[in-house]
Design a protein around this motif. Structure first.
Motif, PDB file in Angstrom:
ATOM      1  N   GLY A   1      50.674  31.330  42.758  1.00 57.78           N
ATOM      2  CA  GLY A   1      49.645  31.138  41.953  1.00 57.78           C
ATOM      3  C   GLY A   1      48.616  32.299  42.213  1.00 57.78           C
ATOM      4  N   LEU A   2      47.983  32.494  43.163  1.00 53.12           N
ATOM      5  CA  LEU A   2      47.138  33.284  43.343  1.00 53.12           C
ATOM      6  C   LEU A   2      47.396  34.809  42.980  1.00 53.12           C
ATOM      7  CD1 LEU A   2      44.099  34.210  44.435  1.00 53.12           C
ATOM      8  CD2 LEU A   2      44.979  34.271  46.641  1.00 53.12           C
ATOM      9  N   GLU A   3      48.396  35.025  43.475  1.00 51.76           N
ATOM     10  CA  GLU A   3      48.915  36.466  43.111  1.00 51.76           C
ATOM     11  C   GLU A   3      48.925  36.622  41.480  1.00 51.76           C
ATOM     12  OE1 GLU A   3      52.822  37.824  44.775  1.00 51.76           O
ATOM     13  OE2 GLU A   3      52.125  37.070  46.729  1.00 51.76           O
ATOM     14  N   LYS A   4      49.551  35.305  40.783  1.00 50.16           N
ATOM     15  CA  LYS A   4      49.592  35.570  39.460  1.00 50.16           C
ATOM     16  C   LYS A   4      48.463  35.808  38.764  1.00 50.16           C
ATOM     17  CE  LYS A   4      54.145  35.193  39.617  1.00 50.16           C
ATOM     18  NZ  LYS A   4      55.253  36.410  39.111  1.00 50.16           N
ATOM     19  N   ILE A   5      47.444  34.782  39.170  1.00 47.19           N
ATOM     20  CA  ILE A   5      46.234  34.924  38.490  1.00 47.19           C
ATOM     21  C   ILE A   5      45.178  36.275  38.527  1.00 47.19           C
ATOM     22  CG2 ILE A   5      44.821  33.726  40.148  1.00 47.19           C
ATOM     23  CD1 ILE A   5      44.456  32.923  36.732  1.00 47.19           C
ATOM     24  N   GLN A   6      45.566  36.869  39.997  1.00 44.22           N
ATOM     25  CA  GLN A   6      45.015  38.261  40.324  1.00 44.22           C
ATOM     26  C   GLN A   6      45.699  39.027  39.362  1.00 44.22           C
ATOM     27  OE1 GLN A   6      45.991  38.302  44.357  1.00 44.22           O
ATOM     28  NE2 GLN A   6      43.773  37.771  45.090  1.00 44.22           N
ATOM     29  N   ALA A   7      46.981  39.169  39.140  1.00 46.30           N
ATOM     30  CA  ALA A   7      47.567  40.011  38.234  1.00 46.30           C
ATOM     31  C   ALA A   7      47.131  39.860  36.665  1.00 46.30           C
ATOM     32  CB  ALA A   7      49.226  40.070  38.067  1.00 46.30           C
ATOM     33  N   LEU A   8      46.993  38.556  36.400  1.00 46.44           N
ATOM     34  CA  LEU A   8      46.291  38.453  35.182  1.00 46.44           C
ATOM     35  C   LEU A   8      44.808  38.958  34.847  1.00 46.44           C
ATOM     36  CD1 LEU A   8      47.801  34.859  34.435  1.00 46.44           C
ATOM     37  CD2 LEU A   8      48.713  36.789  33.462  1.00 46.44           C
ATOM     38  N   LEU A   9      44.153  38.552  35.647  1.00 47.69           N
ATOM     39  CA  LEU A   9      42.735  38.664  35.644  1.00 47.69           C
ATOM     40  C   LEU A   9      42.413  40.182  36.088  1.00 47.69           C
ATOM     41  CD1 LEU A   9      41.066  35.522  36.410  1.00 47.69           C
ATOM     42  CD2 LEU A   9      41.676  36.379  34.338  1.00 47.69           C
ATOM     43  N   ALA A  10      43.205  41.071  36.660  1.00 44.40           N
ATOM     44  CA  ALA A  10      42.873  42.333  37.134  1.00 44.40           C
ATOM     45  C   ALA A  10      43.195  43.330  35.749  1.00 44.40           C
ATOM     46  CB  ALA A  10      43.858  42.923  38.152  1.00 44.40           C
ATOM     47  N   ASN A  11      44.218  42.927  34.953  1.00 42.85           N
ATOM     48  CA  ASN A  11      44.393  43.640  33.876  1.00 42.85           C
ATOM     49  C   ASN A  11      43.781  43.212  32.691  1.00 42.85           C
ATOM     50  OD1 ASN A  11      46.856  45.640  34.259  1.00 42.85           O
ATOM     51  ND2 ASN A  11      47.505  43.802  35.695  1.00 42.85           N
ATOM     52  N   SER A  12      43.418  42.042  32.602  1.00 39.48           N
ATOM     53  CA  SER A  12      42.900  41.275  31.399  1.00 39.48           C
ATOM     54  C   SER A  12      41.715  40.357  31.993  1.00 39.48           C
ATOM     55  CB  SER A  12      43.620  40.612  30.472  1.00 39.48           C
ATOM     56  OG  SER A  12      43.031  40.212  29.361  1.00 39.48           O
ATOM     57  N   PRO A  13      40.495  40.837  32.288  1.00 42.86           N
ATOM     58  CA  PRO A  13      39.527  40.003  32.901  1.00 42.86           C
ATOM     59  C   PRO A  13      39.101  38.665  31.878  1.00 42.86           C
ATOM     60  CG  PRO A  13      38.992  42.228  33.109  1.00 42.86           C
ATOM     61  CD  PRO A  13      40.098  42.323  32.375  1.00 42.86           C
ATOM     62  N   ALA A  14      39.173  38.972  30.603  1.00 42.14           N
ATOM     63  CA  ALA A  14      38.794  37.904  29.635  1.00 42.14           C
ATOM     64  C   ALA A  14      40.003  36.974  29.283  1.00 42.14           C
ATOM     65  CB  ALA A  14      38.095  38.743  28.487  1.00 42.14           C
ATOM     66  N   ALA A  15      41.031  37.114  29.785  1.00 38.33           N
ATOM     67  CA  ALA A  15      42.317  36.236  29.832  1.00 38.33           C
ATOM     68  C   ALA A  15      41.802  34.841  29.592  1.00 38.33           C
ATOM     69  CB  ALA A  15      43.582  36.559  30.713  1.00 38.33           C
TER      70      ALA A  15
END
Length: 197
Positions: A25-39
């Protein structure tokens, strides 16, 4: 053959559900927020790792509920990412997502996925997504590293100049495309020449 259709999603304009807040889950949230910080991300997990909490600290766009997944968690969601090691839950959520026309990603289960989170190379406004069709995330990672080194840091300045140039062009879309294609071809030729000498 890779038949995936690459798209870039504005995650700040849709609701994403992440189920699971352990290492995957940490890997997934990092990928999401690294690419779209305001997701906008809703996280549902029975337990949340300290590392996960540390990563999302002070991010008001990420909401966490410590409990089991419920079918109502899908209401209003456009994307769902499962980071669980629970095959029964994965299949249950898969069936719900199909029924409700919600796109699903299940960590390490390509057969259950509607989309993948590929490797991403980013230099300023340039973003390149890399997909191996779920075959080898390791190869995607190596290609990412190669491109990251290959692309010059100044690429963002070039993009800004091209954006300004495009805004000054007259004519219809086809005319603009012809001029910009010729201009960018010249830029690439010049970069190749500069590297060779």
């Amino acid at each position: 053959m890779n038949t995936l259709f690459p798209i870039y999603v504005k995650l700040d304009q849709v609701e994403t559900l992440l189920v699971g807040a352990g290492p995957v889950g940490l890997e997934k949230i990092q990928a999401l927020l690294a690419n779209s910080p305001a997701a906008h991300v809703q996280v549902i997990a029975e337990t949340v790792s300290p590392e996960f909490y540390a990563y999302i600290q002070n991010r008001t766009n990420v909401r966490v509920a410590i409990r089991s997944f419920q079918a109502d968690d899908l209401i209003g969601k456009s994307l769902v990412i499962l980071a669980t090691n629970n095959p029964e839950l994965n299949l249950f959520v898969r069936a719900l997502c199909i029924e409700r026309h919600i796109l699903l990603n299940v960590a390490d289960k390509p057969a259950l996925c509607d989309f993948y989170l590929g490797s991403v190379v980013q230099k300023g406004n340039l973003k390149i997504g890399i997909s191996t069709n779920g075959k080898s995330p390791t190869m995607a990672k190596r290609i990412k590293e190669f491109l990251q080194e290959l692309l010059p840091e100044e690429i963002d300045e070039t993009l800004d100049l091209l954006s300004d140039y495009r805004n000054q062009l007259r004519g219809d879309l086809q005319d603009k495309i012809k001029v910009l294609n010729a201009h960018t071809a010249d830029l690439l030729k010049q970069q190749r020449y500069d590297r060779a000498h």
